[in-house]
Design a protein around this motif. Sequence first.
Motif, PDB file in Angstrom:
ATOM      1  N   ASP A 123       0.841  -1.196   0.000  1.00 58.65           N
ATOM      2  CA  ASP A 123       0.000   0.000   0.000  1.00 58.65           C
ATOM      3  C   ASP A 123       0.875   1.244   0.000  1.00 58.65           C
ATOM      4  N   ILE A 125       0.121   4.800   1.368  1.00 64.57           N
ATOM      5  CA  ILE A 125      -0.855   5.665   2.037  1.00 64.57           C
ATOM      6  C   ILE A 125      -0.169   6.676   2.947  1.00 64.57           C
ATOM      7  N   ASP A 126       0.527   6.208   3.942  1.00 61.64           N
ATOM      8  CA  ASP A 126       1.074   7.106   4.969  1.00 61.64           C
ATOM      9  C   ASP A 126       2.479   7.576   4.630  1.00 61.64           C
ATOM     10  N   ARG A 223      -4.702   9.263  -2.372  1.00 61.53           N
ATOM     11  CA  ARG A 223      -5.002   9.263  -0.938  1.00 61.53           C
ATOM     12  C   ARG A 223      -5.901  10.444  -0.577  1.00 61.53           C
ATOM     13  N   PRO A 228      -6.916   5.443  -1.924  1.00 64.47           N
ATOM     14  CA  PRO A 228      -5.466   5.241  -1.877  1.00 64.47           C
ATOM     15  C   PRO A 228      -4.995   4.041  -2.687  1.00 64.47           C
TER      16      PRO A 228
END
Length: 267
Positions: A123, A125-126, A223, A228
């Motif tokens: 992923d 995302i952050d 996102r 996302p």
Amino acid sequence: MDTRGIMSLTHVRLREAASRLIAAADAPRQCEPVRDLLGDNDIAAAYAVQNLITEDAVMRGRTIVGHKIGLTSPAVQRQLGVNQPDSGVLFADMRIENGSCVPAGRLLQPKVEAEIAFILSDDLIDDLCDDAVRAAAGVAVPAIEIVDSRIRDWKISIVDTIADNGSSALFVLGDPQNPAADIDFVSRTMQLTEDGATISQGCGADCLGSPLIALQWLARTARDNGSPLRAGHIVLSGALGPMAPARSGSTYVATIDGIGSVRVSFA
């Protein structure tokens, strides 16, 4: 001031723009631009329309398999008269097999462009730092994106193309799959041929400086738009050179050095 009335009017215009593009895609037929409803520069409204179209597609049973980045190449930006990248959603039924032939009449006014695709391993995302993006990029694959516009004669603004799902249509992934961690993307060169004659050239640096920079841009955009990037998603990172009209009866081959090649024909 009654803001409820303004919000209601905005919602009506978003729905009207989405309905116009959905009807055009279903026909298929060309339609008038949607910037008359959304304004010339309202990027947020354009993505709101794209989201409505995506919701409609999912309700019809289409499956999201990834995302695309558009307008990454300065040459393509000049071709379309825009000055920033955009993004769209990839659905499973947009993918066609390497070496296959697109039936006549399936698309309205298609163009082809060569690019690098990623199949994500994680992923995004952050943590969107450079190292995290490269690690999540998974494998790199040569790709041809077949773009198409529902907007008449490609007379688009940035708002029109975003609303129209990034002027997306189909995509082809080639061979082989290469670990992204091992590739210097900036220096990769691309050649796109039509029936053996070169019609487009470029390199990794022509894609926002690097396809990995484009991937990083998309990760932030997706996102922030509430969709996302996930492990397993296919990402088309953007053209490495000018796009070209797809001509009936012709075959197109994109070769990216150190990555591979991909082929598609048009009936």
